[in-house]
Motif scaffolding. Sequence first.
Motif, short mmCIF file in Angstrom:
data_model
loop_
_atom_site.label_atom_id
_atom_site.label_comp_id
_atom_site.label_asym_id
_atom_site.label_seq_id
_atom_site.Cartn_x
_atom_site.Cartn_y
_atom_site.Cartn_z
N PHE A 195 0.76 -1.22 0.14
CA PHE A 195 -0.07 -0.12 0.06
C PHE A 195 0.96 1.52 0.06
O PHE A 195 1.83 1.35 0.91
N GLN A 235 -3.41 8.13 -4.08
CA GLN A 235 -4.47 7.22 -4.54
C GLN A 235 -5.12 6.43 -3.27
O GLN A 235 -4.51 6.42 -2.09
N GLN A 236 -6.23 6.41 -3.49
CA GLN A 236 -7.09 5.74 -2.38
C GLN A 236 -6.49 4.50 -2.03
O GLN A 236 -6.14 3.56 -2.84
N LEU A 237 -6.29 4.18 -0.90
CA LEU A 237 -5.83 2.73 -0.32
C LEU A 237 -7.12 1.92 -0.11
O LEU A 237 -7.92 1.95 0.69
N SER A 238 -6.84 0.96 -1.25
CA SER A 238 -8.09 0.16 -1.11
C SER A 238 -7.53 -1.34 -0.65
O SER A 238 -6.70 -1.50 -0.99
N GLY A 239 -8.52 -2.00 -0.07
CA GLY A 239 -8.15 -3.30 0.39
C GLY A 239 -7.54 -3.45 1.79
O GLY A 239 -7.08 -4.42 2.35
N LEU A 240 -7.58 -2.35 2.50
CA LEU A 240 -7.24 -2.32 4.02
C LEU A 240 -8.09 -3.01 4.64
O LEU A 240 -9.26 -2.97 4.58
N ASP A 279 -10.97 -3.93 7.51
CA ASP A 279 -11.98 -2.97 8.11
C ASP A 279 -11.34 -2.46 9.33
O ASP A 279 -10.64 -3.19 10.43
#
Lengths: 249, 454
Positions: free
Chosen positions: B98, B112-117, B119
Amino acid sequence: MLTIKNLKVAVEGMEILKGINLDIKPGEVHAIMGPNGSGKSTLGNVLAGKENYEVLEGEVSFLGEDLLELAAEERAKKGLFLSFQYPVEIPGVPMVNFLKTSLNEHRKYKGLEPLTAGEFLKLMREKKEMLHLDSQLTNRSVNEGFSGGEKKKNEIFQMALLEPKLAILDETDSGLDIDALKIVAEGVNALKSPERSTIVITHYQRLLDYIVPDFVHVLYKGRIVKSAGKELALELEEKGYDWIKKELA
Amino acid sequence: MTQTVVNKIAVSEKYTSLFQVNRELLDEGSSPLLNRMRDVAIKRFEKVGVPGFKNEDYKYTNLERVFDKEYRPVFQYEKVDVDLNEVFRCDVPQLNTFTVLLINGWFYARNQQLSGLPDGVVAGSLAQLANERPELVQDYLNRQAGLSDDPLVALNTAFAKDGFFLYVPDHVVIEKPIQVINLMRSEDAVFATQRNLIIIGKNSQAKVIFCDHTLSACDFLVNNVTEVFVGRDAVVDVYTIQSQSNNANTVNSSFFKQAENSNLLTGTATLHGGLIRNNLKVSMDGEHAEAKVLGMSFTDKRQHVDNFTNIEHNKAHCLSNQLYKNVLDEDSVGAFTGRIHVARDAQKTNAFQRNNNVLLTDSAKMNTKPQLIIDADDVKCSHGATVGQIDEEALFYLRARGINEPDARLMLMNAFAHEVIQEIRVEPLRDRIDELVDKRLRGELARCHSCDRS
């Protein structure tokens, strides 16, 4: 193969070799014997190109070239191999990388392509078997944590891989039990050919039972004081070095 | 008064007056959590000032020299005229992470948006999150740094506005490392202050890699503080790779607080940079905590790298292991001070430290100083320091096998560094660092913008 003329060498200002003359022809095995401190290891090191040895006088020609002009690595690639009396432990340098680099440097020098990973592993396996070398040893760092015997076997293992024209075995027998000694000698003998020569530096005659020399030289106080056939080794074993000292006195 | 004292006061006053003049700007847009610390902090800085040679903890590093230069402070986010995601090419590519960019100490607006971290994980700008999620920040911010006597840590607290923030709730494992790329880029000399806060909850795991880079060769002064809280049973890795232009000067202070049974690995690799001072403190505040603290530097020209560690064993049954190695070439200077403090009653402590250095020239210089303070009686502690040259025997051995001298030297230096590198727990990172170090030693590692003056 190797011609040494009147070689005088000093270490830290002290003259150790005081005029060595030696002529080694292809295929010959020469033993250099002598008491402690006579200059045997100095001779081996200076031939292999160790720095901080000061050549005062003399010439050494190896395969027709001035050996003393060449860097240690050049000598190695031309086919001179020193089996170290005390192989150095080099933590962090993996055996495999070391052997591969060394072997490929030799091949490059000969104009050959580097070995593929598969070829290299195959070659290692063969040579390891020949020397009964624990296959785990090549997964470690160079000589790190090896026993005395393993270190010496490892030297001969490298020699078997590099197939030198002239091998100098510096007290390869010291610290070896009889079984290991036989294996090491077998390794050396397996390489024997009419094109290859060997210098065996040793204290004792025992190794010479297995690696039979054509000539035996006695080095004493920096000079070769006696040269003869293999029977000289037996005589030395029996009488020690004192009679030579007396003869010279 | 001697000249040096006058100068010291002048240098320090520059920073205190910078604070007074910009007081409103500092508060503007910042969370009260940050703003309420400023006054106490600047007073604390004022008391000692920029540390000079007389300061025992800064004996080997003259910071006045770099603090004395003229810089433009960055107290506001400045728009970047290019897309940094495009401009920046990291030397650690293909590492699946990330990625977060910071520019001159500020969280980059076009990250950029950190996706997939997983919950519940919160990662981003400290400035923004201190405003929006104060409940996550308030119990941690300045709880370690605030206890420090270091005037530069106080200076950071006085000026801090932004940095990287990471919150990992309890029982969460983030598999992919989070790579925080700190970029310096400007047309003029800049003074940056970055404040990072990392909170790892109970039984959670995370790996953070900081990469310090410069995108221009101006004079930079960076004063960073990172606070890391390692929860009970948590496993945390924090790596820092410093590869800046030699005109960039950095003071980097990291604090780690470890709870019971936690496991920390932290490492710093210094490849390029001008004057670098790394302060590192680990407080082992729970029993059975373990910390491995690694460092290595490869310096040449007139680089100056100083590592100062302080491992506080406050509770029994903890283990700490420090390994620092430096290779110094040309006129570079290095320093290592390793402090281990075993508090009273921290029995059964195991605390080890080693510092090995190789000097490649006669003019390179290394200062090394272990400091063990042991107030408990049933402990195992050791320290060792060496300063030497390349092992000539080993070099000859390699050459006698046909390996050219330059290659043999490289092999030995890589081997020297490898002892540290092999401890890195992120495998692709370990391989990358191996490569980076090899490139650095070969002199092939691009300095950021090859227009260094020093």
